[in-house]
Motif scaffolding. Structure first.
Motif, PDB file in Angstrom:
ATOM      1  N   PHE A   2      39.751  -6.643  -7.867  1.00 34.31           N
ATOM      2  CA  PHE A   2      39.583  -6.495  -9.316  1.00 34.31           C
ATOM      3  C   PHE A   2      38.196  -6.898  -9.808  1.00 34.31           C
ATOM      4  CE2 PHE A   2      44.160  -7.346  -8.670  1.00 34.31           C
ATOM      5  CZ  PHE A   2      44.647  -6.108  -9.037  1.00 34.31           C
ATOM      6  N   MET A   3      37.233  -7.015  -8.922  1.00 33.20           N
ATOM      7  CA  MET A   3      35.863  -7.344  -9.321  1.00 33.20           C
ATOM      8  C   MET A   3      34.938  -6.214  -8.872  1.00 33.20           C
ATOM      9  SD  MET A   3      33.515 -10.639  -8.225  1.00 33.20           S
ATOM     10  CE  MET A   3      34.695 -11.843  -8.850  1.00 33.20           C
ATOM     11  N   LEU A   4      34.050  -5.782  -9.769  1.00 35.94           N
ATOM     12  CA  LEU A   4      33.043  -4.801  -9.398  1.00 35.94           C
ATOM     13  C   LEU A   4      31.969  -5.454  -8.536  1.00 35.94           C
ATOM     14  CD1 LEU A   4      32.468  -2.861 -12.754  1.00 35.94           C
ATOM     15  CD2 LEU A   4      33.553  -1.978 -10.688  1.00 35.94           C
ATOM     16  N   VAL A   5      31.363  -4.675  -7.642  1.00 38.85           N
ATOM     17  CA  VAL A   5      30.267  -5.197  -6.832  1.00 38.85           C
ATOM     18  C   VAL A   5      29.043  -5.464  -7.701  1.00 38.85           C
ATOM     19  CG1 VAL A   5      28.629  -4.651  -4.975  1.00 38.85           C
ATOM     20  CG2 VAL A   5      31.061  -4.133  -4.687  1.00 38.85           C
ATOM     21  N   LEU A  52      30.247  -9.205  -8.992  1.00 42.48           N
ATOM     22  CA  LEU A  52      29.812 -10.032  -7.873  1.00 42.48           C
ATOM     23  C   LEU A  52      28.296 -10.217  -7.892  1.00 42.48           C
ATOM     24  CD1 LEU A  52      30.954 -11.498  -5.390  1.00 42.48           C
ATOM     25  CD2 LEU A  52      30.608  -9.399  -4.080  1.00 42.48           C
ATOM     26  N   ALA A  53      27.562  -9.187  -8.304  1.00 41.95           N
ATOM     27  CA  ALA A  53      26.100  -9.285  -8.378  1.00 41.95           C
ATOM     28  C   ALA A  53      25.668 -10.309  -9.429  1.00 41.95           C
ATOM     29  CB  ALA A  53      25.497  -7.922  -8.702  1.00 41.95           C
ATOM     30  N   ASN A  54      26.348 -10.358 -10.585  1.00 49.36           N
ATOM     31  CA  ASN A  54      26.041 -11.368 -11.605  1.00 49.36           C
ATOM     32  C   ASN A  54      26.235 -12.770 -11.046  1.00 49.36           C
ATOM     33  OD1 ASN A  54      27.502  -8.986 -13.465  1.00 49.36           O
ATOM     34  ND2 ASN A  54      25.654  -9.848 -14.362  1.00 49.36           N
ATOM     35  N   TYR A  55      27.343 -12.964 -10.332  1.00 49.36           N
ATOM     36  CA  TYR A  55      27.638 -14.287  -9.795  1.00 49.36           C
ATOM     37  C   TYR A  55      26.662 -14.676  -8.681  1.00 49.36           C
ATOM     38  CZ  TYR A  55      32.064 -13.599 -12.298  1.00 49.36           C
ATOM     39  OH  TYR A  55      33.015 -13.357 -13.247  1.00 49.36           O
ATOM     40  N   LEU A  56      26.286 -13.703  -7.854  1.00 49.99           N
ATOM     41  CA  LEU A  56      25.318 -13.995  -6.795  1.00 49.99           C
ATOM     42  C   LEU A  56      23.955 -14.328  -7.385  1.00 49.99           C
ATOM     43  CD1 LEU A  56      24.534 -14.178  -3.834  1.00 49.99           C
ATOM     44  CD2 LEU A  56      24.163 -11.692  -3.840  1.00 49.99           C
ATOM     45  N   ALA A  57      23.565 -13.627  -8.453  1.00 52.11           N
ATOM     46  CA  ALA A  57      22.292 -13.924  -9.112  1.00 52.11           C
ATOM     47  C   ALA A  57      22.255 -15.370  -9.587  1.00 52.11           C
ATOM     48  CB  ALA A  57      22.067 -12.965 -10.276  1.00 52.11           C
ATOM     49  N   TYR A  58      23.351 -15.836 -10.158  1.00 51.06           N
ATOM     50  CA  TYR A  58      23.420 -17.230 -10.624  1.00 51.06           C
ATOM     51  C   TYR A  58      23.355 -18.185  -9.435  1.00 51.06           C
ATOM     52  CZ  TYR A  58      25.198 -21.468 -12.867  1.00 51.06           C
ATOM     53  OH  TYR A  58      25.340 -22.753 -13.332  1.00 51.06           O
ATOM     54  N   GLU A  98      39.329  -2.486  -6.890  1.00 52.40           N
ATOM     55  CA  GLU A  98      40.545  -3.140  -6.399  1.00 52.40           C
ATOM     56  C   GLU A  98      40.460  -3.567  -4.937  1.00 52.40           C
ATOM     57  OE1 GLU A  98      44.176  -1.057  -7.171  1.00 52.40           O
ATOM     58  OE2 GLU A  98      43.627  -0.588  -9.242  1.00 52.40           O
ATOM     59  N   THR A  99      39.510  -3.035  -4.188  1.00 51.71           N
ATOM     60  CA  THR A  99      39.398  -3.353  -2.764  1.00 51.71           C
ATOM     61  C   THR A  99      38.739  -4.713  -2.576  1.00 51.71           C
ATOM     62  OG1 THR A  99      39.207  -1.008  -2.240  1.00 51.71           O
ATOM     63  CG2 THR A  99      38.521  -2.553  -0.544  1.00 51.71           C
ATOM     64  N   SER A 100      39.301  -5.527  -1.702  1.00 44.90           N
ATOM     65  CA  SER A 100      38.748  -6.845  -1.391  1.00 44.90           C
ATOM     66  C   SER A 100      37.970  -6.784  -0.083  1.00 44.90           C
ATOM     67  CB  SER A 100      39.892  -7.864  -1.272  1.00 44.90           C
ATOM     68  OG  SER A 100      40.860  -7.398  -0.339  1.00 44.90           O
ATOM     69  N   GLY A 101      37.179  -7.865   0.176  1.00 47.04           N
ATOM     70  CA  GLY A 101      36.570  -8.001   1.487  1.00 47.04           C
ATOM     71  C   GLY A 101      35.058  -7.968   1.540  1.00 47.04           C
TER      72      GLY A 101
END
Length: 298
Positions: free
Chosen positions: A97-100, A111-117, A137-140
């Motif tokens: 449920f998270m976009l890359v 995930l890119a926003n969180y990695l930037a932080y 929806e895909t995990s991993g």
């Protein structure tokens, strides 16, 4: 030093314009093509080319790897699970449920926003460069390159198939034969927007699969991609008659699973310094573990 991604035009793509080739075959956005055009970042036979130029079989098209404007990517505090890291790249475990990365109107919570932080907190700010994508929806496993050169080299590994992606999928039915290859071209769905479909005029698509185990009337499969079409695994399995459980677009909805049962379980690649092969695994998340247990009890 500028870095370029190179594409050799296959015979079946001859006659496409540069714009159509990059949009439909390699999924470049219109905005990205505009940026590349302004910077004379698309080369044909080593020379700048306009977007409506028609391509011939064997043409070498080179596309500049853009240093994106990271001021538009807002760093946000959020979950970042690092599965592997070296001087050139990171492999992250993306939750379902998270976009890359930001796309369309979604500019945060990715995930890119969180990695930037996360990198900013380390004092390692810079461009966030996902090497490949996963559906929301895909995990991993997702690979992020740390610099333009590493991104280019990893994209070359993708093209040369030395960077391999392995998935697990829980599907409806007992798959027969239990292992094999799905080779069926994929193109846009003729009537439904944002969907793919197997069709004779589509792009070549190849998926290898094997059954890990049967679970009552369902099967757990391991799949590897020889090509990387949008929604490839989901389209291919539905076409084969074994749709993914929980997949609301191509598969079968079930009350006990809130998303498609698809997990990017492993990435394998060659280290960018010493060329040794590295494999990184993402553990099966709790919702899919529960789904397997439930299927076994049925």
């Amino acid at each position: 030093m500028k870095a370029f991604t190179s594409y050799r035009v296959a015979a079946e793509h001859a006659g496409l314009t540069v714009e159509d080739y990059l949009k439909t075959i390699h999924h470049y956005s219109g905005r990205r093509l505009q940026k590349l055009t302004r910077r004379k970042g698309i080369l044909l036979k080593g020379k700048s080319v306009f977007l409506q130029k028609k391509l011939h079989s064997g043409d070498l098209l080179q596309v500049l790897i853009l240093e994106e404007d990271t001021s538009k990517l807002q760093p946000e505090k959020g979950p970042v699970e690092i599965l592997y890291e070296d001087a050139f790249l990171l492999v992250l475990n993306k939750p379902a449920f998270m976009l890359v990365h930001p796309t369309g109107r979604t500019t945060n919570g990715t995930l890119a926003n969180y990695l930037a932080y996360h990198l900013q907190e380390r004092g390692q700010g810079g461009t966030i460069r996902p090497v490949h994508r996963l559906d929301r929806e895909t995990s991993g496993c997702v690979i992020f390159a740390k610099d333009a050169r590493s991104q280019f080299l990893l994209e070359q590994q993708l093209k040369e198939k030395t960077l391999r992606r392995t998935y697990w999928a829980l599907v409806k039915g007992v798959v027969t034969p239990p292992a094999g290859t799905i080779e069926a071209p994929i193109g846009p769905h003729p009537t439904q927007a944002n969907r793919g479909a197997v069709q004779a005029q589509g792009q070549p698509a190849i998926t290898h699969y094997r059954t890990i185990r049967n679970l009552g009337e369902n099967s757990l499969l391991e799949l590897t991609l020889a090509t990387g079409r949008t929604h490839q695994i989901r389209v291919h399995l539905a076409h084969l008659g074994y749709p993914i459980l929980g997949d609301g677009m191509y598969g079968v909805r079930v009350p006990w699973l809130s998303r498609q049962a698809l997990h990017a379980s492993r990435v394998s690649f060659h280290h960018l310094q010493d060329n040794r092969e590295i494999s990184v695994d993402a553990p099966l998340p709790a919702d899919l573990t529960r789904a397997l247990e439930l299927c076994e009890r049925q």
